[in-house]
Design a protein around this motif. Structure first.
Motif, mmCIF file in Angstrom:
data_model
loop_
_atom_site.group_PDB
_atom_site.id
_atom_site.type_symbol
_atom_site.label_atom_id
_atom_site.label_comp_id
_atom_site.label_asym_id
_atom_site.label_seq_id
_atom_site.Cartn_x
_atom_site.Cartn_y
_atom_site.Cartn_z
ATOM 1 N N ILE A 25 57.395 5.725 30.883
ATOM 2 C CA ILE A 25 56.940 4.680 29.957
ATOM 3 C C ILE A 25 56.038 5.291 28.893
ATOM 4 C CG2 ILE A 25 55.516 2.599 29.732
ATOM 5 C CD1 ILE A 25 56.482 1.797 32.572
ATOM 6 N N MET A 26 55.099 6.142 29.314
ATOM 7 C CA MET A 26 54.157 6.743 28.367
ATOM 8 C C MET A 26 54.851 7.741 27.441
ATOM 9 S SD MET A 26 51.428 5.126 28.904
ATOM 10 C CE MET A 26 50.327 6.037 27.821
ATOM 11 N N ALA A 27 55.851 8.451 27.955
ATOM 12 C CA ALA A 27 56.520 9.479 27.156
ATOM 13 C C ALA A 27 57.550 8.895 26.192
ATOM 14 C CB ALA A 27 57.192 10.497 28.084
ATOM 15 N N ASN A 28 58.312 7.905 26.673
ATOM 16 C CA ASN A 28 59.464 7.413 25.894
ATOM 17 C C ASN A 28 59.215 6.100 25.168
ATOM 18 O OD1 ASN A 28 60.749 9.626 26.991
ATOM 19 N ND2 ASN A 28 61.705 8.451 28.645
ATOM 20 N N GLY A 29 58.120 5.429 25.494
ATOM 21 C CA GLY A 29 57.779 4.201 24.785
ATOM 22 C C GLY A 29 58.354 2.943 25.426
ATOM 23 N N LEU A 30 57.868 1.813 24.936
ATOM 24 C CA LEU A 30 58.160 0.509 25.536
ATOM 25 C C LEU A 30 59.625 0.111 25.402
ATOM 26 C CD1 LEU A 30 56.614 -1.798 26.978
ATOM 27 C CD2 LEU A 30 56.388 -2.889 24.740
ATOM 28 N N GLN A 31 60.216 0.314 24.207
ATOM 29 C CA GLN A 31 61.594 -0.149 23.991
ATOM 30 C C GLN A 31 62.575 0.550 24.925
ATOM 31 O OE1 GLN A 31 62.044 -0.126 19.574
ATOM 32 N NE2 GLN A 31 62.773 -2.203 19.945
ATOM 33 N N SER A 32 62.400 1.835 25.073
ATOM 34 C CA SER A 32 63.259 2.610 25.963
ATOM 35 C C SER A 32 63.125 2.103 27.404
ATOM 36 C CB SER A 32 62.874 4.096 25.890
ATOM 37 O OG SER A 32 63.499 4.820 26.917
ATOM 38 N N PHE A 33 61.870 1.860 27.821
ATOM 39 C CA PHE A 33 61.627 1.359 29.177
ATOM 40 C C PHE A 33 62.267 -0.018 29.379
ATOM 41 C CE2 PHE A 33 59.009 -1.700 31.537
ATOM 42 C CZ PHE A 33 59.351 -1.295 32.823
ATOM 43 N N VAL A 34 62.048 -0.929 28.424
ATOM 44 C CA VAL A 34 62.571 -2.300 28.576
ATOM 45 C C VAL A 34 64.093 -2.285 28.666
ATOM 46 C CG1 VAL A 34 62.838 -4.538 27.399
ATOM 47 C CG2 VAL A 34 60.572 -3.481 27.592
ATOM 48 N N ALA A 38 65.963 0.063 29.879
ATOM 49 C CA ALA A 38 66.332 0.540 31.219
ATOM 50 C C ALA A 38 65.987 -0.507 32.282
ATOM 51 C CB ALA A 38 65.599 1.853 31.514
ATOM 52 N N TRP A 39 64.815 -1.156 32.124
ATOM 53 C CA TRP A 39 64.323 -2.110 33.137
ATOM 54 C C TRP A 39 65.229 -3.329 33.246
ATOM 55 C CZ3 TRP A 39 61.215 -1.783 37.087
ATOM 56 C CH2 TRP A 39 60.615 -2.928 37.638
ATOM 57 N N GLU A 40 65.693 -3.834 32.113
ATOM 58 C CA GLU A 40 66.528 -5.048 32.182
ATOM 59 C C GLU A 40 67.919 -4.749 32.736
ATOM 60 O OE1 GLU A 40 66.291 -6.590 28.208
ATOM 61 O OE2 GLU A 40 67.553 -5.027 27.357
ATOM 62 N N ASN A 41 68.232 -3.470 32.925
ATOM 63 C CA ASN A 41 69.537 -3.091 33.469
ATOM 64 C C ASN A 41 69.464 -2.568 34.907
ATOM 65 O OD1 ASN A 41 71.623 -3.526 31.324
ATOM 66 N ND2 ASN A 41 70.129 -2.364 30.152
#
Length: 269
Positions: free
Chosen positions: A145-154, A156-159
């Motif tokens: 999350i800290m390295a790749n940012g919120l959009q990338s995390f979201v 991945a998370w919603e999938n």
């Protein structure tokens, strides 16, 4: 919308239907906020609904010290907040992460709570080995999350498989959920994983037998993991009901909001 100063942390809360006879305090899940409960509050016009942005989420201030995210600190914050709001007796509802926190609060401070509603929640992990493994996984996720940012995390998370059933929801509903997730901050979510993740929190399995207040467990029939956890919890709790909502996954309040509101209202009244 209200801001309260709770033990040095500016905490964001929302209150709806203020002059109602029943009070429901609602705790959101990981990546959630008070927005999680907007629809429920509208569906329950005769219930005062109080929603809180938990530590690391929404508009509540993000602590710098990782210890400030811990379960113990979160429970002290809730106790202080309920004192400030002059809440004597209320029903506590928690979803997923919020359910872990709600159960932990009910064990630590049973005096305030009339009833406990746990949606897709667990008492934590039973063994030290499971907790260690989960901590390692959550640390990897926090670093991502800290390295790749919120959009990338979201994205991945919603999938992840836990939310697979949400892909059937109308586009507008999915957009609302995504907007709530994207309203978070990287350091808040990373801190939440590190400080109050399932691997870090003390296990509550051994404490279930001492819970005297009535508990309602709600799970979605398509969420096999949490249906199984609910059955195991039911065997250990004293006064407990377990309702399974057909054709729903982990987030019943999103996937079948009308039935979820009906269940909550009937349990309250």
């Amino acid at each position: 919308m209200t801001k309260c100063m709770i033990r040095g942390l500016e905490t964001h809360i929302e209150i709806w239907n203020d002059n109602s006879e029943h009070t429901l305090v609602a705790l959101h899940g990981f990546t959630g906020s008070t927005a999680t409960w907007h629809d429920l509050a509208q569906a329950l016009p005769n219930v005062r609904v109080i929603a809180i942005d938990l530590i690391g989420h929404g508009q509540t201030a993000i602590p710098e010290d990782i210890q400030r995210f811990s379960m113990e600190e979160q429970l002290q914050d809730l106790e202080e907040l309920f004192c400030q709001l002059h809440l004597e007796k209320f029903t506590l509802l928690g979803y997923s992460m919020g359910g872990r926190i709600a159960l932990s609060y009910a064990i630590a401070h049973p005096g305030h709570i009339q009833q406990l509603i746990l949606e897709s929640a667990s008492p934590g992990l039973r063994t030290a080995e499971e907790r260690k493994e989960r901590c390692e996984r959550d640390e990897v996720l926090a670093q991502k999350i800290m390295a790749n940012g919120l959009q990338s995390f979201v994205h991945a998370w919603e999938n992840i498989p836990l939310f697979a059933t949400q892909h059937r929801l109308p586009g507008s509903v999915r957009e609302t959920i995504r907007a709530e997730r994207l309203s978070q901050k990287e350091e808040g979510l990373a801190g939440s994983l590190r400080g109050i993740g399932t691997g870090v929190q003390p296990s509550n399995w051994e404490s279930l037998a001492q819970v005297e207040i009535p508990v309602l467990l709600i799970t979605g029939s398509l969420d096999e993991k949490f249906c199984k956890i609910a059955l195991e919890m039911k065997a250990l709790l004293n006064t407990v009901s377990h309702l399974t909502v057909n054709d729903a996954g982990h987030a019943i309040h999103v996937e079948n909001p009308a039935e979820f509101a009906t269940i909550v209202e009937e349990y309250l009244t």
